[in-house]
Design a protein around this motif. Structure first.
Motif, PDB file in Angstrom:
ATOM      1  N   LEU A  13     -76.846 -35.761 -39.141  1.00 10.16           N
ATOM      2  CA  LEU A  13     -77.651 -35.561 -37.933  1.00 10.16           C
ATOM      3  C   LEU A  13     -76.851 -34.843 -36.849  1.00 10.16           C
ATOM      4  CD1 LEU A  13     -79.716 -38.843 -37.348  1.00 10.16           C
ATOM      5  CD2 LEU A  13     -80.550 -36.602 -38.061  1.00 10.16           C
ATOM      6  N   VAL A  14     -75.582 -35.216 -36.688  1.00  9.32           N
ATOM      7  CA  VAL A  14     -74.731 -34.577 -35.678  1.00  9.32           C
ATOM      8  C   VAL A  14     -74.463 -33.126 -36.051  1.00  9.32           C
ATOM      9  CG1 VAL A  14     -72.482 -34.657 -34.534  1.00  9.32           C
ATOM     10  CG2 VAL A  14     -73.675 -36.788 -35.069  1.00  9.32           C
ATOM     11  N   ARG A  15     -74.257 -32.885 -37.335  1.00  4.88           N
ATOM     12  CA  ARG A  15     -73.961 -31.527 -37.807  1.00  4.88           C
ATOM     13  C   ARG A  15     -75.145 -30.594 -37.569  1.00  4.88           C
ATOM     14  NH1 ARG A  15     -71.613 -32.954 -42.487  1.00  4.88           N
ATOM     15  NH2 ARG A  15     -73.560 -32.829 -43.642  1.00  4.88           N
ATOM     16  N   VAL A  20     -66.379 -47.957 -37.788  1.00  2.00           N
ATOM     17  CA  VAL A  20     -66.441 -46.653 -37.122  1.00  2.00           C
ATOM     18  C   VAL A  20     -66.563 -45.524 -38.145  1.00  2.00           C
ATOM     19  CG1 VAL A  20     -65.119 -45.022 -35.716  1.00  2.00           C
ATOM     20  CG2 VAL A  20     -65.187 -47.436 -35.085  1.00  2.00           C
ATOM     21  N   THR A  21     -65.732 -45.593 -39.181  1.00  2.00           N
ATOM     22  CA  THR A  21     -65.755 -44.520 -40.180  1.00  2.00           C
ATOM     23  C   THR A  21     -67.063 -44.509 -40.963  1.00  2.00           C
ATOM     24  OG1 THR A  21     -64.639 -45.917 -41.825  1.00  2.00           O
ATOM     25  CG2 THR A  21     -63.254 -44.561 -40.403  1.00  2.00           C
ATOM     26  N   ARG A  22     -67.562 -45.692 -41.308  1.00  2.00           N
ATOM     27  CA  ARG A  22     -68.803 -45.761 -42.089  1.00  2.00           C
ATOM     28  C   ARG A  22     -69.997 -45.265 -41.275  1.00  2.00           C
ATOM     29  NH1 ARG A  22     -71.288 -44.485 -46.283  1.00  2.00           N
ATOM     30  NH2 ARG A  22     -72.967 -45.864 -46.991  1.00  2.00           N
ATOM     31  N   LEU A  23     -70.091 -45.712 -40.026  1.00  2.00           N
ATOM     32  CA  LEU A  23     -71.199 -45.275 -39.163  1.00  2.00           C
ATOM     33  C   LEU A  23     -71.159 -43.762 -38.969  1.00  2.00           C
ATOM     34  CD1 LEU A  23     -73.531 -46.448 -37.372  1.00  2.00           C
ATOM     35  CD2 LEU A  23     -71.928 -46.327 -35.462  1.00  2.00           C
ATOM     36  N   THR A  24     -69.965 -43.220 -38.809  1.00  2.00           N
ATOM     37  CA  THR A  24     -69.820 -41.772 -38.633  1.00  2.00           C
ATOM     38  C   THR A  24     -70.272 -41.023 -39.884  1.00  2.00           C
ATOM     39  OG1 THR A  24     -67.946 -42.142 -37.139  1.00  2.00           O
ATOM     40  CG2 THR A  24     -68.216 -39.924 -38.030  1.00  2.00           C
ATOM     41  N   GLN A  25     -69.885 -41.525 -41.055  1.00  2.00           N
ATOM     42  CA  GLN A  25     -70.299 -40.883 -42.309  1.00  2.00           C
ATOM     43  C   GLN A  25     -71.819 -40.794 -42.415  1.00  2.00           C
ATOM     44  OE1 GLN A  25     -68.340 -43.408 -45.172  1.00  2.00           O
ATOM     45  NE2 GLN A  25     -66.653 -41.970 -45.472  1.00  2.00           N
ATOM     46  N   ILE A  26     -72.498 -41.876 -42.051  1.00  2.00           N
ATOM     47  CA  ILE A  26     -73.963 -41.907 -42.171  1.00  2.00           C
ATOM     48  C   ILE A  26     -74.620 -40.940 -41.193  1.00  2.00           C
ATOM     49  CG2 ILE A  26     -76.008 -43.368 -41.905  1.00  2.00           C
ATOM     50  CD1 ILE A  26     -74.407 -43.965 -44.418  1.00  2.00           C
ATOM     51  N   PHE A  27     -74.066 -40.845 -39.973  1.00  2.00           N
ATOM     52  CA  PHE A  27     -74.730 -40.048 -38.931  1.00  2.00           C
ATOM     53  C   PHE A  27     -74.242 -38.603 -38.841  1.00  2.00           C
ATOM     54  CE2 PHE A  27     -76.243 -44.119 -37.495  1.00  2.00           C
ATOM     55  CZ  PHE A  27     -77.468 -43.832 -36.918  1.00  2.00           C
TER      56      PHE A  27
END
Length: 366
Positions: A204-206, A194-201
């Motif tokens: 784009l979300v920002r 979860v943390t790794r996927l969030t870091q990568i994306f």
């Protein structure tokens, strides 16, 4: 261990959410009314009572809050990435957001094994929906998904509107029984992935000033025996998500935690319930003989029967969870935390938070 929740209680989670949002405006209206009435009376400007001012301010503040609470974003041109679409929750959420007009990237942990399910989702949805291979513990899957999503965003979209983590892997068993391999897999799927996927994306979300939606669990606040590993990783997600929310405020990115209840039973999260029982048996056989002797076969059989109640019970109604996840994506001003749980679970959580632990243990510990 308490019996599994069959969710027969009336779903009053939306009432609680609205009450939570209205609490501050009510307190603010009362404080302002008292201060304003005191000033007016002191200077002889008016003899209006604080109660009348309170009612006037309350009507204005509650009306504004209701309007604020129900605002929704426009779905056109917004994309959402959902993990764990091979689960009932992820599948239902992907279909619902597609119906609302969002461009949905539905990630399957193992798309080859779930090809039939992926094709069914594709057939039931619009042409905006994309099905992807996305194992959050696989770095190659994460980066290939990032490239695909970045290249297939809707026209004019600045970035990804929402990242929803719906993937989960449940490991049940006495803390002493759980082997390191199972602990590692649970942490990899439920936390590190979860943390790794969030870091990568996040870039784009920002760019879209969107949001990250995390699936937590009430078990992070009311831990209980046999579910120690699951409680621990969900507590980690809750703490990490709270920190991420505070860090992302400067960027206008919302981080929403959806705190679910007892949704292990009835194939709610698990694709193959028999695997859970087999996993528990493997843990038992891997224990050294002395530990097995100290626990005893009778205790093991008792806990296996308890696990069977979880895995063979009636299917849980996941409508409240899906609704909360959807609100986390579509509301203009989402709550920081949604708790779509039964009334009994909500009461238990409140007692756990506010009662002395010794008293709570007497009430709820068998």
């Amino acid at each position: 261990m308490p019996p599994p929740n069959t969710n027969k209680d009336t779903d009053d989670s939306q009432t609680w959410e609205l009450a939570e949002r209205c609490l501050l405006p009510i307190a603010f209206s009362h404080a302002v009314a008292v201060i304003l009435a005191t000033i007016l009376n002191t200077f002889g400007i008016s003899q209006t009572s604080s109660f009348v001012l309170f009612l006037m301010l309350l009507a204005i503040s509650l009306g504004s809050t209701l309007f604020y609470h129900n605002l929704k974003v426009t779905a056109a041109g917004k994309a959402v990435l959902i993990t764990g679409c091979d689960s009932r929750v992820g599948y239902a959420l992907a279909k619902q957001l597609d119906d609302l007009g969002y461009t949905v990237f539905a990630g399957f942990t193992n798309k080859i094994e779930n090809e039939e399910l992926a094709q069914k989702l594709k057939k039931e949805a619009s042409g905006r929906l994309h099905t992807l291979q996305l194992d959050a513990t696989n770095e190659r899957d994460i980066h290939s998904t990032f490239l695909y999503v970045n290249e297939n965003l809707p026209d004019g979209a600045p970035g990804l509107w929402a990242l929803v983590h719906a993937a989960a892997w449940v490991a049940l068993g006495e803390c002493e029984w759980v082997p390191p391999s199972v602990v590692k897999r649970s942490i990899d799927i439920n936390f590190i992935g979860v943390t790794r996927l969030t870091q990568i994306f996040l870039p784009l979300v920002r760019r879209s000033k969107g949001r990250v939606v995390l699936v937590g669990s009430l078990l992070a606040r009311i831990p209980s025996p046999v579910r120690g590993i699951y409680c621990a990783v969900k507590a980690a997600i809750e703490a990490w998500g709270t920190c991420l929310r505070l860090e992302m405020r400067r960027w206008g990115v919302d981080v929403v935690i959806v705190e679910t209840g007892e949704y292990i039973s009835g194939n709610a999260w698990l694709k193959d319930n028999a695997a859970l029982l087999e996993q528990a048996r493997d843990m038992w056989t891997q224990l050294d003989p002395q530990t097995r002797k100290e626990y005893g076969q009778e205790l093991f059989q008792k806990e296996m029967l308890a696990l069977e109640k979880y895995t063979q019970g009636p299917e849980a109604d996941l409508t409240p969870v899906t609704r909360a996840l959807t609100d986390g994506v579509i509301k203009t001003f989402p709550l920081r935390r949604y708790t779509p749980v039964s009334r009994s679970e909500r009461i238990q959580a409140l007692l756990s938070d506010h009662l002395p632990k010794a008293v709570y243990d007497i009430i709820y510990t068998n």
